[in-house]
Design an enzyme around this catalytic site. Sequence first.
Site, PDB file in Angstrom:
ATOM      1  N   ARG A 139      50.315  51.113  47.988  1.00 32.03           N
ATOM      2  CA  ARG A 139      50.558  49.362  47.666  1.00 32.03           C
ATOM      3  C   ARG A 139      51.792  49.225  47.010  1.00 32.03           C
ATOM      4  O   ARG A 139      51.234  47.500  47.031  1.00 32.03           O
ATOM      5  CB  ARG A 139      49.051  49.687  46.177  1.00 32.03           C
ATOM      6  CG  ARG A 139      48.778  50.110  46.769  1.00 32.03           C
ATOM      7  CD  ARG A 139      47.342  49.467  47.376  1.00 32.03           C
ATOM      8  NE  ARG A 139      46.217  50.154  47.831  1.00 32.03           N
ATOM      9  CZ  ARG A 139      45.007  49.643  47.227  1.00 32.03           C
ATOM     10  NH1 ARG A 139      45.400  48.275  46.280  1.00 32.03           N
ATOM     11  NH2 ARG A 139      43.844  49.546  47.025  1.00 32.03           N
ATOM     12  N   HIS A 168      47.315  54.390  43.653  1.00 30.05           N
ATOM     13  CA  HIS A 168      48.657  53.826  42.408  1.00 30.05           C
ATOM     14  C   HIS A 168      49.296  54.672  41.430  1.00 30.05           C
ATOM     15  O   HIS A 168      48.489  56.215  41.227  1.00 30.05           O
ATOM     16  CB  HIS A 168      47.458  52.568  41.839  1.00 30.05           C
ATOM     17  CG  HIS A 168      47.364  51.758  41.963  1.00 30.05           C
ATOM     18  ND1 HIS A 168      46.313  51.232  42.130  1.00 30.05           N
ATOM     19  CD2 HIS A 168      48.173  51.241  43.231  1.00 30.05           C
ATOM     20  CE1 HIS A 168      46.003  49.624  42.715  1.00 30.05           C
ATOM     21  NE2 HIS A 168      47.206  49.336  43.401  1.00 30.05           N
ATOM     22  N   ALA A 258      35.381  52.808  43.447  1.00 25.49           N
ATOM     23  CA  ALA A 258      36.553  51.927  44.001  1.00 25.49           C
ATOM     24  C   ALA A 258      37.424  52.186  43.490  1.00 25.49           C
ATOM     25  O   ALA A 258      38.414  51.242  43.887  1.00 25.49           O
ATOM     26  CB  ALA A 258      35.946  50.482  43.253  1.00 25.49           C
ATOM     27  N   CYS A 264      42.696  51.706  34.747  1.00 23.53           N
ATOM     28  CA  CYS A 264      42.869  50.858  35.748  1.00 23.53           C
ATOM     29  C   CYS A 264      42.004  49.331  34.620  1.00 23.53           C
ATOM     30  O   CYS A 264      42.427  48.180  35.611  1.00 23.53           O
ATOM     31  CB  CYS A 264      41.673  51.128  37.429  1.00 23.53           C
ATOM     32  SG  CYS A 264      42.901  52.991  37.760  1.00 23.53           S
TER      33      CYS A 264
END
Length: 703
Positions: A139, A168, A258, A264
């Site tokens: 990302r 991530h 998700a 997060c």
Amino acid sequence: MDSRIRFLMCSPDHYDVDYVINPWMEGNIHKSSQERAVEQWEKLHHILKEYAIVDLVPPQKGWPDMVFTANAGLLLGKNVVLSRFLHKERQGEEPYFKQWFEDNGYTVYELPKDLPFEGAGDALLDREGRWLWAGYGFRTELDSHPYLAKWLDIEVLSLRLIDERFYHLDTCFCPLNNGYLLYYSPAFDSYSNRLIEMRVHKDKRIAISEADAVNFSCNAVNVDHIVVMNKASDALKARLAQVGFQTIETPLSEFLKAGGAAKCLTLRVTEPVREEVHANVLVESRIFRIEGHLLDSGLINRALDLIIDNGGSFQVLNFSLGEQRQSTSAAEVRVSAPSHEVMETILSLLIDLGAVDLPQDERDAKLEPVTLPGVAPDDFYVTTIYPTEVRIDGEWVKVHNQRMDGAIAISQTPNGLLAQCKILRDLEVGERVVVDVQGIRTIRKTESREQRNAQEFSFMSAGVSSERRVELVVEQVAWELRKIRDAGGKVVVTAGPVVIHTGGGEHLSLLIREGYVQALLGGNAIAVHDIEQAMMGTSLGVDMKRGVAVRGGHRHHLKVINTIRRYGSIAKAVEAGAIDSGVMYECVRSGIPFCLAGSIRDDGPLPDTEMDLIKAQTEYARLLEGADMILMLSSMLHSIGVGNMTPSGVKMVCVDINPAVVTKLSDRGSIESVGVVTDVGLFLSLLVQQLDKLTSPYTIKMS
């Protein structure tokens, strides 16, 4: 409780899995329960409010992932670097987060529009404030890291993510208080794992299992001695307790759908600044130019792939596409790497493809002296099979004796500077050796599209051919052999004893007799078993006509060795009539030079076998000089050794029943090499048949 620690959260009013931008979302579109999601978020919110202050940013309709506030930006002190989301599905969140930061007194820095960076999801401060761990690979782009170092005035350590499940950094990496680190090591490449191990003492590293990793145990929120996470195994909780941490589990299954969990869902907005810590970044960038038929040859794809595969990042600055079918294309590419070590690896591979480092036009190669005979300086440039030039005193100097896995030695001669490839043992005190990758370029031949398509025989599609393509490859090899022989060229054969065992000896003998072979390389074994067949009709004690073991046949090879030793050499045995057929017989009769390189397992050995490995390597290299083509026939070690000695431009055909052998040779990257996975006896039989069909002043007859 009162605390200076503050977190930013966003309620899940509009949360749902509306699209797929990571593996966790696959199969979960609109399968998240809004009611459960709110319940789980509220519980996390309640837990955190017991240990810290929690601020809220208003949720916005149409942006379901805004609940994951960790990706809003990266904060240190009163400075924040705003995220640049990779996917359009999240880019609309940016102005809302920017507004919140500005309203709360932060100085906002914004990256270029086309440079992805996803905030504290991919950048985590060491909890002692010593440096910033920054992730890249999925990302976030590596080129964003120097901006972070500059704007936040902190050292940045770049970590490459390689497992798409952990897209991530905060999904697999969690710095904890007192210098501890919770992380899942398989999510990182080898360089990143070494960097982690250098910066975090082994007693402070808490490496978790895959089972804990997929439960997002690393996606945790740390407040002092408290660690809040979705779920942890008993073993992990015990390990954390052992070093003074209390684990609080709170289910976040709806958010895992998700690809997120506790970390997060939060952004720590109070990150204190250490005045003694200042900017430092190891990221190195260079600009390369590469030319040729970049698209139809796949060259640009290979260049970009190797940059990524080896831990780098790239930006195509300019691409000039050839306008006509004969025209070449050119690209200028900015390459970034997390360290000079990684950059050097990438540059070496790009140089192999013929890429030119643009700044190197103004820089000479780095040279260091040889201080011990046979020992190169550290970081010496390792040569490839491709023609190479080095820049010395502003001039490009051609490197002689090109070969793989050598060093470039520079010496002063009466005729000027001499640059040559040398294997390490041949380096001499007083020579200078090229180190690093500066001031080096390789010359890659650019074929036009017509040249590639018009050739009756071409090695342009280098690779490994399976059984179903053997006859096609044989036809091409036969055509090339005839062309080389009729032009007075040179073909070298490297052969193992399997040639004899599979019945290929008579066909190889025929090739030698008819002038298709100009040198033979092998070991003690091929000569022994070839002569055993000629003298006794067996190979490894097996009757070659009936295919059955002969009583006492296991001693035949030793009797043969003894006989040849009595004569003193293979040639003398041929002259005396003791050998009247076979591969070695044809070599002697036709005056074809051969070299038999010995090994630890050799019986005897034959008097012709060179047991001094260095002398054997030197003789191999001599016989390979001027070769137009090399046939490698079922001899793994000898074939690989020959491949390393051979420069680009020499056609190579490697035949072996073991795919690993032919793959190893194809991996050299030479477009002139072809691997054939098949029985070598069958290959030679088909080759002789095909040669017999070709129109030529000569006619091959089986004798």
